[in-house]
Design a protein around this motif. Sequence first.
Motif, short mmCIF file in Angstrom:
data_model
loop_
_atom_site.label_atom_id
_atom_site.label_comp_id
_atom_site.label_asym_id
_atom_site.label_seq_id
_atom_site.Cartn_x
_atom_site.Cartn_y
_atom_site.Cartn_z
N GLY A 1 0.93 -1.39 0.09
CA GLY A 1 -0.11 0.01 0.14
C GLY A 1 0.81 1.30 0.01
N THR A 2 2.07 1.05 0.31
CA THR A 2 2.88 2.29 0.35
C THR A 2 3.47 2.64 -0.97
OG1 THR A 2 3.76 2.06 2.43
CG2 THR A 2 5.12 3.19 1.06
N ARG A 3 2.80 3.90 -1.51
CA ARG A 3 3.22 4.30 -3.06
C ARG A 3 4.70 5.30 -3.10
NH1 ARG A 3 -2.58 7.39 -2.52
NH2 ARG A 3 -1.12 7.71 -0.50
N ALA B 1 1.70 9.81 -3.41
CA ALA B 1 2.58 8.95 -3.09
C ALA B 1 3.52 9.18 -1.72
CB ALA B 1 3.53 8.60 -3.90
N GLU B 2 3.69 8.23 -0.92
CA GLU B 2 4.15 8.55 0.48
C GLU B 2 5.80 9.01 0.27
OE1 GLU B 2 0.54 7.13 0.73
OE2 GLU B 2 1.95 5.85 -0.18
N VAL B 3 6.39 8.33 -0.81
CA VAL B 3 7.84 8.15 -1.12
C VAL B 3 8.30 8.87 -2.37
CG1 VAL B 3 10.07 6.74 -1.09
CG2 VAL B 3 8.24 6.20 0.44
N LEU B 4 9.19 9.71 -2.48
CA LEU B 4 9.56 10.24 -3.80
C LEU B 4 11.14 9.88 -3.53
CD1 LEU B 4 8.25 13.94 -4.03
CD2 LEU B 4 7.20 11.71 -4.98
N VAL B 5 11.49 9.45 -5.01
CA VAL B 5 12.91 9.04 -5.12
C VAL B 5 13.25 9.64 -6.47
CG1 VAL B 5 14.48 6.96 -5.41
CG2 VAL B 5 12.38 6.60 -4.23
#
Length: 393
Positions: A188-190, A267-271
């Motif tokens: 579920g983490t986007r 999203a929860e995370v940007l890379v």
Amino acid sequence: MTAAPLMSLTWTDHVTGRAGFLVVDRLVRGVSSGGLRMRPGCTLEEVAGLARGMTMKEALHYNPEGRYIPLGGAKGGIDCDPQDPAAYGLLVRYLRAMRPYIESFWTTGEDLGLSQDLVDRAAAEAGLVSSIQAVYPLLDDEAAARERLADAFAVEVDGIGLDELVGGCGVAESVLAALDRAGTPYPGTRVAVQGLGTMGGATARFLARAGLRIVAVADVKGTIANPDGLDVDSLLAARDAYGTVDRGVLRPADRELPGDAWLSADAEVLVPAAVSYAIDTANQRGITARWIVEAANMPVLADAERLLAARGVTVLPDVVVNSGTNAWWWWTLFGDIGADADEAFAHTRRSMRALIDRTLARAEADGTTPRAAAHAIVTDRLPVIAERFGWYR
């Protein structure tokens, strides 16, 4: 970490008039480490910042019980589009001009815009034994070490070279460590990724395999998005040598969006895994993610990071997050690990998780950002390294 570097030079190519740069931040045991990048608009200031970052990466991975002993930090840069027809000749001439430094105290390799195969080929044409030959005198058994590294570069996993995967493994483990500390489940983490080249592609691959949902990826053509998750393997298989995805493989539900749409992805995370200076004071306002994980070098400007921190966005710094590739070279060459993918991934995961945990714990204890915490850790370690091995500014 803000003092003037040991050495800084600008070189001008007599054929094209383009500039190249070399900055040696410091030497440890008489040697420094840092890759060579090629991009249009590359500057001496940029290269100097990257060299300082390399000193930090080396110090952060210091393990008194390991065979690999940190080197000093350095970096090279060439102001040219790597797809320019004149780029290869320029690279050869640059390496020929830098030959005395590479032979003596600068070990280098691939970075933004350049593959290791290309660097190796150009280095041979420039008359060099290797782009890392300055480190050979520090090895206990040079022949065995060089054979071990060559064998490691020959290892492939699902048709992808181990050298292309190990950095992304480190970035992915950094993300997972941060999620674990926050008690956030993987499913579920986007995640949104800028850049699907070596580092970004491998990061997306490992995160997808860990159960996270990759909802957006960006390349030079724009952003590809799907809130239900992208088919990462399909996108990776459709990349060209520069990380650009063939849009013909997109599924009906995949959407094509503008290039900067990854920043505001739900999203929860940007890379950010593509270029430096990608996130500034203006575009940071559209970011809703909880974590930004710097797979690229210097992608978040300092002023933007302060604004992000003020509204609760955690930036995991490049000097920690993307240090796995550099460390893997030396772990392999010095003999801490062998030429084996499972061993490389396991060692990378253990080392990166410990480093992220240490950084975040220090940030919490000091009431500061992870970047400031990483600087504090390095500040503590450099005198120890200097006392044991010596370093020169």
